[in-house]
Design a protein around this motif. Structure first.
Motif, PDB file in Angstrom:
ATOM      1  N   VAL A 146       9.830  -5.188   0.347  1.00 26.96           N
ATOM      2  CA  VAL A 146      10.170  -6.613   0.351  1.00 26.96           C
ATOM      3  C   VAL A 146       8.897  -7.466   0.276  1.00 26.96           C
ATOM      4  CG1 VAL A 146      11.162  -8.494   1.719  1.00 26.96           C
ATOM      5  CG2 VAL A 146      12.331  -6.284   1.595  1.00 26.96           C
ATOM      6  N   LYS A 147       7.903  -7.074   1.059  1.00 30.09           N
ATOM      7  CA  LYS A 147       6.664  -7.856   1.131  1.00 30.09           C
ATOM      8  C   LYS A 147       5.904  -7.853  -0.190  1.00 30.09           C
ATOM      9  CE  LYS A 147       2.451  -8.396   3.898  1.00 30.09           C
ATOM     10  NZ  LYS A 147       1.681  -7.895   5.072  1.00 30.09           N
ATOM     11  N   TYR A 148       5.919  -6.713  -0.880  1.00 28.79           N
ATOM     12  CA  TYR A 148       5.117  -6.594  -2.101  1.00 28.79           C
ATOM     13  C   TYR A 148       5.999  -6.520  -3.357  1.00 28.79           C
ATOM     14  CZ  TYR A 148       1.425  -5.775   1.264  1.00 28.79           C
ATOM     15  OH  TYR A 148       0.542  -5.916   2.308  1.00 28.79           O
ATOM     16  N   ASP A 149       7.111  -7.219  -3.298  1.00 27.36           N
ATOM     17  CA  ASP A 149       8.010  -7.287  -4.448  1.00 27.36           C
ATOM     18  C   ASP A 149       7.519  -8.320  -5.459  1.00 27.36           C
ATOM     19  OD1 ASP A 149      10.431  -6.833  -5.938  1.00 27.36           O
ATOM     20  OD2 ASP A 149      11.206  -8.712  -5.133  1.00 27.36           O
ATOM     21  N   ASP A 150       7.680  -8.012  -6.724  1.00 22.75           N
ATOM     22  CA  ASP A 150       7.428  -8.963  -7.811  1.00 22.75           C
ATOM     23  C   ASP A 150       6.005  -9.514  -7.814  1.00 22.75           C
ATOM     24  OD1 ASP A 150       8.566 -10.052 -10.094  1.00 22.75           O
ATOM     25  OD2 ASP A 150       8.939 -11.973  -9.123  1.00 22.75           O
ATOM     26  N   GLY A 151       5.036  -8.671  -7.423  1.00 17.52           N
ATOM     27  CA  GLY A 151       3.630  -9.072  -7.485  1.00 17.52           C
ATOM     28  C   GLY A 151       3.225 -10.171  -6.532  1.00 17.52           C
ATOM     29  N   ARG A 152       3.969 -10.338  -5.434  1.00 19.65           N
ATOM     30  CA  ARG A 152       3.666 -11.440  -4.503  1.00 19.65           C
ATOM     31  C   ARG A 152       2.270 -11.335  -3.903  1.00 19.65           C
ATOM     32  NH1 ARG A 152       9.364 -11.212  -1.177  1.00 19.65           N
ATOM     33  NH2 ARG A 152      10.706 -12.021  -2.842  1.00 19.65           N
ATOM     34  N   ASP A 153       1.859 -10.103  -3.619  1.00 16.12           N
ATOM     35  CA  ASP A 153       0.537  -9.903  -3.031  1.00 16.12           C
ATOM     36  C   ASP A 153      -0.060  -8.637  -3.629  1.00 16.12           C
ATOM     37  OD1 ASP A 153      -1.710  -9.487  -1.517  1.00 16.12           O
ATOM     38  OD2 ASP A 153      -0.743  -9.889   0.409  1.00 16.12           O
ATOM     39  N   PRO A 154      -1.020  -8.770  -4.547  1.00 12.84           N
ATOM     40  CA  PRO A 154      -1.590  -7.596  -5.231  1.00 12.84           C
ATOM     41  C   PRO A 154      -2.285  -6.614  -4.297  1.00 12.84           C
ATOM     42  CG  PRO A 154      -2.878  -9.579  -5.696  1.00 12.84           C
ATOM     43  CD  PRO A 154      -1.619 -10.038  -5.021  1.00 12.84           C
ATOM     44  N   ARG A 155      -2.568  -7.034  -3.073  1.00 11.20           N
ATOM     45  CA  ARG A 155      -3.201  -6.105  -2.131  1.00 11.20           C
ATOM     46  C   ARG A 155      -2.283  -4.936  -1.802  1.00 11.20           C
ATOM     47  NH1 ARG A 155      -4.838 -10.234   2.526  1.00 11.20           N
ATOM     48  NH2 ARG A 155      -2.702 -10.866   2.001  1.00 11.20           N
ATOM     49  N   GLY A 156      -0.986  -5.146  -1.988  1.00  8.88           N
ATOM     50  CA  GLY A 156      -0.034  -4.074  -1.732  1.00  8.88           C
ATOM     51  C   GLY A 156      -0.215  -2.900  -2.676  1.00  8.88           C
ATOM     52  N   VAL A 157      -0.775  -3.167  -3.853  1.00 11.27           N
ATOM     53  CA  VAL A 157      -1.019  -2.114  -4.843  1.00 11.27           C
ATOM     54  C   VAL A 157      -1.906  -1.019  -4.259  1.00 11.27           C
ATOM     55  CG1 VAL A 157      -2.147  -1.615  -7.045  1.00 11.27           C
ATOM     56  CG2 VAL A 157      -0.685  -3.638  -6.822  1.00 11.27           C
ATOM     57  N   LEU A 158      -2.893  -1.424  -3.476  1.00  9.98           N
ATOM     58  CA  LEU A 158      -3.850  -0.467  -2.918  1.00  9.98           C
ATOM     59  C   LEU A 158      -3.242   0.380  -1.797  1.00  9.98           C
ATOM     60  CD1 LEU A 158      -6.950  -2.851  -2.724  1.00  9.98           C
ATOM     61  CD2 LEU A 158      -6.399  -1.185  -4.522  1.00  9.98           C
ATOM     62  N   ARG A 159      -2.185  -0.113  -1.180  1.00 11.05           N
ATOM     63  CA  ARG A 159      -1.579   0.595  -0.046  1.00 11.05           C
ATOM     64  C   ARG A 159      -0.309   1.349  -0.416  1.00 11.05           C
ATOM     65  NH1 ARG A 159       0.148  -3.393   3.958  1.00 11.05           N
ATOM     66  NH2 ARG A 159       0.666  -1.507   5.127  1.00 11.05           N
ATOM     67  N   ALA A 160       0.164   1.137  -1.628  1.00 11.21           N
ATOM     68  CA  ALA A 160       1.447   1.694  -2.031  1.00 11.21           C
ATOM     69  C   ALA A 160       1.377   3.188  -2.360  1.00 11.21           C
ATOM     70  CB  ALA A 160       1.982   0.931  -3.244  1.00 11.21           C
ATOM     71  N   ASP A 161       2.500   3.881  -2.168  1.00  7.83           N
ATOM     72  CA  ASP A 161       2.626   5.265  -2.622  1.00  7.83           C
ATOM     73  C   ASP A 161       2.866   5.298  -4.126  1.00  7.83           C
ATOM     74  OD1 ASP A 161       2.455   6.436  -0.009  1.00  7.83           O
ATOM     75  OD2 ASP A 161       4.519   5.792   0.350  1.00  7.83           O
ATOM     76  N   VAL A 162       3.551   4.269  -4.609  1.00 11.22           N
ATOM     77  CA  VAL A 162       3.841   4.164  -6.032  1.00 11.22           C
ATOM     78  C   VAL A 162       3.922   2.692  -6.421  1.00 11.22           C
ATOM     79  CG1 VAL A 162       6.320   4.374  -5.587  1.00 11.22           C
ATOM     80  CG2 VAL A 162       5.458   4.786  -7.880  1.00 11.22           C
TER      81      VAL A 162
END
Length: 270
Positions: free
Chosen positions: A131-147
């Motif tokens: 929910v937090k990192y949906d639709d590119g809201r916060d690109p920092r989530g890219v670094l923490r994501a599994d996929v």
């Protein structure tokens, strides 16, 4: 006015199961107005049982219980018998039946249905992450994501993120739009963590047209324009090639099918 019947619900856990069964039975007799349910959760000692027995005796009440610890259950049943109180053991008949069929001894541990184990928390964390990192809201989530899922609008990025979150994967998704530069983070993670989603122009046009109709907008909007769609797809393919990620064509796939493909890809990589 007729006095309500008091039902004492005892449990060595929360007591929700016993209360729901009592309410279901009471619904056949004018529902909740017919009884006064008094739930006593976390029954772990004999003193609590003694207090309930006194109250039930004085009020001519009924005792319903779900007690899995044998010593506590046996003590309650002994006191009920001596006090001649009407009672019903909700859990034991089913446990005994399953014990016979499984040919094994039950664990006799209270609260197993409500155990919040590590797996449960991982699932909640993954859902919140999606929910937090949906639709590119916060690109920092890219670094923490599994996929990380990338693709143009309406390629099922959000539903796929939620579906995979229920499989305990942390998923971020990034929309690819020609006018918007992709976040740098997207090119600073292993390409095997990124999954590109593509779709046929005809299918995308159909999906976007229906979306516009649902929103009460004109079908001729640029969002569903065939030339615009072609432009977006060419751009998204360029970005995916630059990343070097695997690409899935979702044109004729259900969300569940695509999600399972992604899940197995990630599991294989790990």
């Amino acid at each position: 006015m007729k006095k309500q019947m008091i039902v004492y619900v005892l449990s060595d856990s929360v007591g929700e199961t016993a209360e729901l069964v009592v309410k279901a039975a009471a619904s056949q007799f004018n529902g909740s107005s017919a009884i006064d349910i008094r739930r006593i959760p976390y029954v772990e000692d004999r003193g609590t049982i003694d207090d309930v027995i006194v109250q039930a005796k004085e009020n001519k009440g009924i005792i319903a219980y779900t007690l899995v610890v044998p010593e506590i259950r046996e003590y309650l049943e002994e006191k009920i018998k001596k006090a001649q109180i009407s009672s019903y053991d909700i859990l034991s008949p089913m446990v005994n039946l399953l014990q016979t069929r499984f040919d094994s001894v039950p664990r006799n541990e209270p609260g197993l249905m409500h155990t919040l184990d590590e797996d449960y928390f991982r699932k909640v964390e993954a859902i919140e992450f999606a929910v937090k990192y949906d639709d590119g809201r916060d690109p920092r989530g890219v670094l923490r994501a599994d996929v990380v899922l990338v693709g143009v609008s309406r390629t099922s990025k959000t539903p796929l993120s939620q579906y995979l979150a229920h499989k305990r994967l942390k998923v971020a998704n990034i929309p690819l739009v020609p006018e918007v530069k992709p976040p740098d983070e997207l090119f600073n993670i292993p390409s095997k963590k990124v999954i590109g989603l593509t779709i046929s122009p005809e299918k995308l046009n159909s999906i976007r047209t229906e979306r516009l109709k649902a929103l009460g907008l004109k079908e001729q909007a640029n969002y569903a324009n065939v030339n615009r769609i072609q432009e977006e797809l060419v751009y998204s393919n360029e970005v995916m090639n630059r990343i070097g990620c695997k690409v899935i064509d979702v044109s004729n796939k259900a969300v569940e099918e695509t999600a399972n493909m992604i899940y197995h890809m990630i599991q294989k990589n790990q």
